[in-house]
Structures are given as C-alpha cells and as structure tokens.
Design an enzyme around this catalytic site. Structure first.
Site, short mmCIF file in Angstrom:
data_model
loop_
_atom_site.label_atom_id
_atom_site.label_comp_id
_atom_site.label_asym_id
_atom_site.label_seq_id
_atom_site.Cartn_x
_atom_site.Cartn_y
_atom_site.Cartn_z
N LYS A 1 0.84 -1.20 0.00
CA LYS A 1 0.00 0.00 0.00
C LYS A 1 0.88 1.25 0.00
O LYS A 1 1.47 1.62 1.01
CB LYS A 1 -0.93 0.04 1.23
CG LYS A 1 -2.02 1.09 1.04
CD LYS A 1 -2.41 1.81 2.31
CE LYS A 1 -1.98 3.22 2.48
NZ LYS A 1 -2.07 4.20 1.42
N GLY B 1 6.68 5.73 7.78
CA GLY B 1 5.82 6.91 7.75
C GLY B 1 5.94 7.67 9.05
O GLY B 1 6.96 7.57 9.75
N SER B 2 4.90 8.40 9.40
CA SER B 2 4.95 9.25 10.59
C SER B 2 4.85 8.39 11.86
O SER B 2 4.25 7.31 11.84
CB SER B 2 3.81 10.24 10.56
OG SER B 2 2.58 9.55 10.58
N GLY C 1 2.37 5.26 12.72
CA GLY C 1 3.12 4.04 13.01
C GLY C 1 2.77 3.45 14.37
O GLY C 1 2.55 2.24 14.50
N GLU D 1 9.74 2.30 10.53
CA GLU D 1 10.70 3.40 10.51
C GLU D 1 9.89 4.68 10.41
O GLU D 1 9.11 4.85 9.47
CB GLU D 1 11.67 3.26 9.33
CG GLU D 1 12.72 2.17 9.51
CD GLU D 1 13.61 2.38 10.73
OE1 GLU D 1 13.77 3.54 11.18
OE2 GLU D 1 14.13 1.39 11.25
N CYS E 1 13.52 11.63 5.91
CA CYS E 1 13.42 11.27 7.33
C CYS E 1 14.76 11.56 8.01
O CYS E 1 14.80 11.85 9.20
CB CYS E 1 13.04 9.82 7.48
SG CYS E 1 14.06 8.73 6.49
N GLU F 1 8.93 17.19 14.29
CA GLU F 1 9.36 17.02 12.90
C GLU F 1 8.55 17.97 12.00
O GLU F 1 7.33 17.99 12.07
CB GLU F 1 9.13 15.57 12.46
CG GLU F 1 9.69 15.29 11.07
CD GLU F 1 9.43 13.86 10.61
OE1 GLU F 1 8.29 13.40 10.72
OE2 GLU F 1 10.38 13.22 10.12
P1 NAP Z 1 2.09 8.99 7.02
O1 NAP Z 1 1.06 10.04 6.90
O2 NAP Z 1 2.30 8.35 8.33
O3 NAP Z 1 1.69 7.87 5.93
C1 NAP Z 1 2.50 6.75 5.69
C2 NAP Z 1 1.65 5.64 5.09
O4 NAP Z 1 0.70 5.20 6.07
C3 NAP Z 1 0.84 6.08 3.88
O5 NAP Z 1 0.77 5.04 2.94
C4 NAP Z 1 -0.53 6.33 4.50
O6 NAP Z 1 -1.60 6.27 3.58
C5 NAP Z 1 -0.59 5.20 5.49
N1 NAP Z 1 -1.61 5.36 6.53
C6 NAP Z 1 -2.25 6.50 6.92
N2 NAP Z 1 -3.17 6.21 7.88
C7 NAP Z 1 -3.10 4.88 8.10
C8 NAP Z 1 -3.80 3.97 8.97
N3 NAP Z 1 -4.74 4.41 9.81
N4 NAP Z 1 -3.47 2.67 8.94
C9 NAP Z 1 -2.51 2.21 8.10
N5 NAP Z 1 -1.83 3.02 7.24
C10 NAP Z 1 -2.12 4.33 7.25
O7 NAP Z 1 3.52 9.50 6.52
P2 NAP Z 1 3.86 10.35 5.23
O8 NAP Z 1 3.35 11.73 5.39
O9 NAP Z 1 3.45 9.58 4.01
O10 NAP Z 1 5.47 10.33 5.24
C11 NAP Z 1 6.23 11.22 5.98
C12 NAP Z 1 6.69 10.59 7.27
O11 NAP Z 1 7.42 9.41 6.97
C13 NAP Z 1 7.65 11.46 8.05
O12 NAP Z 1 7.31 11.41 9.41
C14 NAP Z 1 9.01 10.82 7.82
O13 NAP Z 1 9.97 11.04 8.81
C15 NAP Z 1 8.63 9.39 7.74
N6 NAP Z 1 9.66 8.62 7.06
C16 NAP Z 1 10.51 7.85 7.83
C17 NAP Z 1 11.54 7.12 7.22
C18 NAP Z 1 12.48 6.29 8.05
O14 NAP Z 1 13.13 5.41 7.48
N7 NAP Z 1 12.58 6.52 9.35
C19 NAP Z 1 11.71 7.18 5.85
C20 NAP Z 1 10.84 7.99 5.10
C21 NAP Z 1 9.82 8.68 5.72
P3 NAP Z 1 -2.24 7.59 2.93
O15 NAP Z 1 -1.18 8.19 2.07
O16 NAP Z 1 -3.37 7.06 2.16
O17 NAP Z 1 -2.63 8.49 4.06
#
Ligand code: NAP
Length: 492
Positions: free
Chosen positions: A174, A227-228, A232, A249, A283, A384
């Site tokens: 996904k 993701g966030s 997470g 992560e 990230c 962040e």
């Molecule tokens: P996000 O809003 O947490 O979304 C990540 C993924 O989770 C998306 O596919 C999202 O789908 C999905 N999601 C949302 N709600 C969910 C739920 N209730 N259940 C299951 N999945 C759900 O993060 P983002 O804005 O895409 O990415 C930015 C974040 O990623 C930042 O915090 C960044 O630090 C982090 N990140 C971390 C790393 C690492 O390796 N540490 C690497 C890259 C990014 P939708 O798009 O449909 O909402």
C-alpha cells in the site's frame, strides 16, 4: 489522462468505490498527472486473500529462482533509470538529480537482495550426543503488508518488496495515496521481471481503508511500515493485538553537532545539504544544528548565505536546487511551523515564508529557512517539520551539546563536525540515534548497510544491508538423530 488502479490476483482492477484522487504535480498545480482509483475495504481484502492463496506455491519456488527475478528487476531499473527518475520528479517534486539518485539506490537494493536470496542460509550446530546434530532453516511468514510514505516512493517500496519476495513471502503493498504513479510503474516492472500472479498485490487506497485492513486482517502475518510516528504507533497497537511481527521506521529530528575545531565550511555545506536538500523531506534531514558558542556567529552567517543561494523551481529543470513541498497539506504544515517558530521567539534569519518569483506561482514552494537562538523547549526544536527549515541551538561546550542533541523523542540520524578524535569518539558513543555520521551529512545510505532508528523512530529489525531479510523470515530449528536407536539418557 492516466488512471492508477490496484493490482490484485494478477489483474488491474477497476474499483467499485467511485472515489478518485487527482495526482498533482507539486511544482505546478495546474498539471494533473492522472487520477488514482481509491480501493474499497473489500478490494483490499481481496488483495490479501490473493496473496494468501499465492503463498502456497510461491514458498516452494527455490530462493535462488526468486533472486533471479530480482536480478531481472534490477536490470530493468537500470535500463529505465531516466524514465523512472522523470516520473518521480513529476509526481513527488524532488529535483531530477535527487530522483536519479533515488532510483540508483533502489536498484542497488534490488541487486543486493537478489544476492541475499542465494545466501538465505541457516547454521549447522553440533549436539552433545554422538551422531546427532541440529540445523536452522529460514522460512517466510506468509502474507506481509507493506505500507509506505510518499517521500521516497521508489526506494522505500523497493527496500521492503525485494527482501520480502527474496525470503518467499507474498506481498500486499500500500503506497502513499499521493504517489500512485511510481507505485504502479514499480509493480508493472516486477510483473515483467517474472513475479507470478498473486505474489505481489498493489492496493491504491486511503490509509484509513486499505492501510487499516492490512493492520487488521488475520491472513497478514507481518507488517512493515514507514511513515509518521503518529500513524506508526497506532498501527503497532493494532498489529500487536494479533501478535505478529511489526517493523516501523518513522519520524526524525536529526541533529548535527558543530564543534569549535571543525572545518567550518565543510560543516556549513553538509548541514545545508542535509537541511535543505530534497526540500527537507527526508526522514534523515538535518533539522537541528547544535553549535558551540565560539563559532556560532560564523556558522550562522555562512549557512544563511548558503540558504539564500539555492535556486528553487521545478525539479525537471536541471538548474533547480530545491523543489516544492509534496502537496498542499505538507506545504501548509511547513508554513505553520514557520509561524510557530516566530511566535515562540526564535530569531528568523532567512526564509520563513512561501517562495515567490517566476515559475514558482503555481507550486508549493517555501523558502529555505534558518531560525537562530532556538531553545530546546521550542516546538521547532522538538517536532518534525518535514520542510527546508533549520533550527540553530547554541551551546557552550560538548557536554551541553550532547544533552541538547539527545533531548529528543526521535533517534534516527545525526552527525558531528570536528577534527578532535576524542570528541568525535565521545559523540559517537553517546549520541542516541540509530545511524550517525562523522564530518558528513545526516542523510544518505547505501544498499548493503543497515538503515534505521531508535527511540520513537524505529521498531523491529533494521531494513537493508545484512539485516534486510531478518524481518521477513522466521527461524526453524531442526534436531536430527542419526543413530537409529532409542536414546539413552536425556538432553536438558
Ligand atoms: P504517514 O502520513 O504516516 O503515511 C504513511 C503511510 O501510512 C501512507 O501510505 C498512508 O496512507 C498510510 N496510513 C495512513 N493512515 C493509516 C492507517 N490508519 N493505517 C494504516 N496506514 C495508514 O507519513 P507520510 O506523510 O506519508 O510520510 C512522511 C513521514 O514518513 C515522516 O514522518 C518521515 O519522517 C517518515 N519517514 C521515515 C523514514 C524512516 O526510514 N525513518 C523514511 C521515510 C519517511 P495515505 O497516504 O493514504 O494516508
């Protein structure tokens, strides 16, 4: 107009939801790249069931044969590097040079995992009994759910899909809702590389529907999320109820510590590239510069000069240094944090607002921003932002620098700038982050080196490198008695 659809059980399906989401070029919001058909819960369920059925035969495919498919995938990625990079820039906004770098890293990861499939080994262990021994076998979990963010929409899916397949799992992938184009292209390429029907399924759908279904469905035997931290941790609770492996992560608030005897130009260059490169949407981006007082004025004046020199624009233009924020929500979040910094009393040295100028009118561009005299309690020092915003925190010495750098819920990456071996060693030993860099930026990584964070950033086994397949496999221990006789005595 391109339509992005889910791929379930070997077919691209038309969703019955009737819901679509426009895929918008963040550098020019008049440019609609396509529309994503958002799947229903039933369709996400069908993808999981297809993966469940396909596992029965996929697990029997020899690991080197699975690896061979990854080799073909890596070759195709190499051949289509430019096409993938252009699609990535168009959809996500990063510069074409950054996009090429991401595609290359993803290709390296697939290549590495292809080799890991041939090295999917266990160990042989002696027994206390004569003519007895034991050995271990690594086995796949079954269906794994892979949920990914938008900021590395090629590299992150690939660094989950490739090890998952190499280990013999079937996948429900996904991607983030705002990067469907790169997800579809990747899946098309995996299919062309020979991945059979049902082994890799793509669900294009919202987190609250498709993501939630992956979190809840009993047939999903492991979930890997990037993701966030907010999402997470919520998903972790859901998955923990079912007692299955979870890997995440998440967010970062990565510090650089700049000490008195560093090469200041090097420190400035690497801090700037870490903070403003990829529009701060990594990230591992540098978001805090913890600088000792004696060199703080010089550091700050040089970094402001550097921030002002960047050229903003469409990532397609090779002259562009910094592209836009990915979408309206992220753009507004960054602008809001700029206001929070001002309200909380930090000194704004440059940026702090939407970027204006020729070619920027229709995109989500924000100015590279430096706040000075940030204190550890301010929100821009703790939360962040995910934009090109650097907070400078002044400290008196290394002791205070360590305290400030570690005063953070996250623990992904960090860096130290110094030429004093003892100070560097102390920093490396005391910094609370999963990865750290000496006289280099907080960003970047290599396919054969483990990647990930601690504290509120990371949960579970590390991704990539020698640890790539750890999360995607279970260990079975086999005891062998080759005596053919009833055992005398017991093993305890
Ligand atoms: P996000 O809003 O947490 O979304 C990540 C993924 O989770 C998306 O596919 C999202 O789908 C999905 N999601 C949302 N709600 C969910 C739920 N209730 N259940 C299951 N999945 C759900 O993060 P983002 O804005 O895409 O990415 C930015 C974040 O990623 C930042 O915090 C960044 O630090 C982090 N990140 C971390 C790393 C690492 O390796 N540490 C690497 C890259 C990014 P939708 O798009 O449909 O909402």
């Amino acid at each position: 107009m391109t339509t992005y659809r889910s791929y379930i059980a070997g077919r691209w399906i038309d969703s019955t939801s009737g819901k679509t989401l426009p895929n918008i070029n963040p550098a020019d919001t008049n440019d609609i790249i396509g529309h994503a058909q958002m799947c229903t819960r039933e369709e996400a369920r069908a993808a999981i069931e297809a993966a469940y059925d396909a596992f029965k035969s996929w697990r029997k495919v020899p690991a080197p044969t699975r690896g061979r498919m990854l080799t073909l995938m890596a070759r195709a990625m190499e051949e289509r590097k430019e096409e993938l990079a252009q699609l990535l820039t168009h959809e996500e906004g990063k510069t074409i040079a950054e996009a090429r770098g991401e595609v290359q890293r993803a290709t390296n990861v697939v290549e590495f995992c292809a080799g890991e499939a041939r090295r999917f080994t266990g160990e042989t262990l002696p027994s206390e009994l004569p003519n007895n021994w034991a050995y271990t076998i690594k086995e796949p979990h079954g269906v794994v759910g892979l949920i990914t963010p938008w900021n590395f929409p090629i590299a992150i899916p690939v660094w989950k899909i490739a090890p998952a397949l190499a280990a013999g799992n079937t996948v429900v992938f996904k991607p983030a809702s705002n990067t469907p184009a790169t997800a579809v292209r990747l899946v098309e390429m995996f299919i062309e590389a020979g991945v059979p029907e049902g082994v890799l399924n793509l669900v294009i759908g919202s987190g609250s529907v498709a993501g939630d279904e992956i979190g809840n469905h009993p047939a999903v035997r492991a979930v890997s999320f990037t993701g966030s931290s907010e999402i997470g941790f919520k998903l972790y609770q859901q998955v923990a109820k079912r007692g299955i492996p979870f890997q995440a992560e998440m967010g970062g608030k990565n510090p650089v510590v700049v000490l008195e005897d560093c090469d200041i130009d090097l420190a400035v260059e690497h801090t700037a590239s870490g903070a403003f490169g990829s529009t701060g949407q990594r990230c591992t981006a540098t978001s805090r510069a913890v600088v000792v007082d004696k060199i703080a004025d010089a550091f700050v004046s040089k970094i402001v000069e550097r921030a002002k020199a960047y050229k903003l624009g469409s990532g397609m233009d090779p002259a562009t240094d910094i592209g836009p924020s990915v979408d309206e929500a992220q753009f507004n979040t960054v602008l809001r944090y700029m206001d929070i910094g001002k309200e909380d009393g930090a000194t704004l040295l440059c940026g702090g607002k939407r970027a204006e100028g020729e070619g920027l009118e229709n995109g989500y561009f924000v100015e590279p921003t430096v706040f000075d005299h940030v204190t550890p309690d301010m929100r821009i020092a703790r939360e962040e932002i995910f934009g090109p915003v650097l907070s400078v925190l002044r400290v008196k010495d290394l002791d205070q620098a360590m305290e400030v750098a570690n005063d953070c819920e996250y623990g992904l990456s960090s860096a130290v700038f110094s030429n004093d071996y003892n100070d560097i060693t102390r920093f490396v030993n005391e910094i609370e982050s999963g990865m750290t860099h000496v006289n280099s930026p907080t960003t970047g990584g290599e396919a054969h080196i483990p990647f990930g964070g601690i504290k509120a950033t990371g949960i579970g086994a590390r991704e990539q490198g020698s640890t790539s397949l750890d999360f995607y496999s279970e260990l079975k221990v086999v005891y062998v008695d080759a005596t053919g006789r009833k055992r005398e005595g017991n093993l305890y």
